[in-house]
Design an enzyme around this catalytic site. Sequence first.
Site, PDB file in Angstrom:
ATOM      1  CB  VAL A   1      42.985  19.848  14.734  1.00 34.47           C
ATOM      2  CG1 VAL A   1      42.036  19.206  15.722  1.00 34.47           C
ATOM      3  CG2 VAL A   1      44.084  18.891  14.299  1.00 34.47           C
TER       4      VAL A   1
ATOM      5  CB  SER B   1      56.778  12.162  20.493  1.00 30.45           C
ATOM      6  OG  SER B   1      57.483  10.975  20.219  1.00 30.45           O
TER       7      SER B   1
ATOM      8  CE1 TYR C   1      54.240  12.087  15.980  1.00 26.32           C
ATOM      9  CE2 TYR C   1      56.281  11.211  16.901  1.00 26.32           C
ATOM     10  CZ  TYR C   1      54.938  11.475  17.021  1.00 26.32           C
ATOM     11  OH  TYR C   1      54.265  11.122  18.170  1.00 26.32           O
TER      12      TYR C   1
ATOM     13  CE  LYS D   1      53.671  14.587  18.508  1.00 29.32           C
ATOM     14  NZ  LYS D   1      52.388  15.063  19.069  1.00 29.32           N
TER      15      LYS D   1
ATOM     16  CB  ILE E   1      51.509   5.117  24.277  1.00 27.76           C
ATOM     17  CG1 ILE E   1      52.391   6.092  25.089  1.00 27.76           C
ATOM     18  CG2 ILE E   1      50.187   4.859  24.992  1.00 27.76           C
ATOM     19  CD1 ILE E   1      52.769   5.619  26.475  1.00 27.76           C
TER      20      ILE E   1
END
Length: 270
Positions: free
Chosen positions: A64, A152, A165, A169, A198
Amino acid sequence: MKVLENQVAIITGSGRGVGRALAEMMAEQGARVVISDMDHEPAEEAVQAIKANGGEAIAVIGDVTASDFPKRIMDETIGAFGKLDILVNSAGYTWDNVIHKMTDDQFQKMLDIHLIAPFRLIREAAPYLRDAGKADLEQGKVNYRKIVNVSSLAGVMGNAGQANYSSAKAGLIGLTKTVAKEWAAYNINCNAVAFGVIDTRLTQAKENGEVVNGIAVGIPEKARQMFTQAIPQKRVGTVQEAAESIFFLASPQSNYINGHVINISGGMYT
């Protein structure tokens, strides 16, 4: 009538985990699904599982973050199904390090997959989402189309060891809110989910040896246990629960929800 009857959905990162569960859920509810993944085998397995259950799906294999990928997946989607109604930006992985040891490449890779790729995909989808919605209104029609971005809690609260990260996010949340403001008039709903812990391969015990893009992922078992105890519900979320939250935002039940970030965390952040 099924909830997503005659809808077409692209879900990035849908060969495994939350994306795979969501793809199967959407297909069961009538959507024709585009499975997007870097790896051919899990993507084709997802397609075959959907077809075996009576659904329709195609796989588009690729990275992607590649600059030519957004156009290719849009072209293949329109070629196969003729339109686009739902775009879910779910692809991603983690590459953790503390700030004073983090490299430029580590930081940039997280921006590339979690922020730049969703931006490019949304921009490439404009003719099939924004412009299609505008054309509908000019003809006196109202059809809602959906974008759901997977953020997140790290992007909301920050997280030690994840400056890259968390930054990506957080940026995705800003992108979500901006798209909602720009495209809401054309009946485009753009929302995000912010996941806590998760149960996916990204949050498995690091000692299990899971690798994504040549990078070891996971959480050290001791830290994983500490995270779990910090969750008010005292457990991590399931893949199914995570997928259901995205499904809600992609469904007609969310037609008057726009620009929101829903925290899916078992109460970690309220």
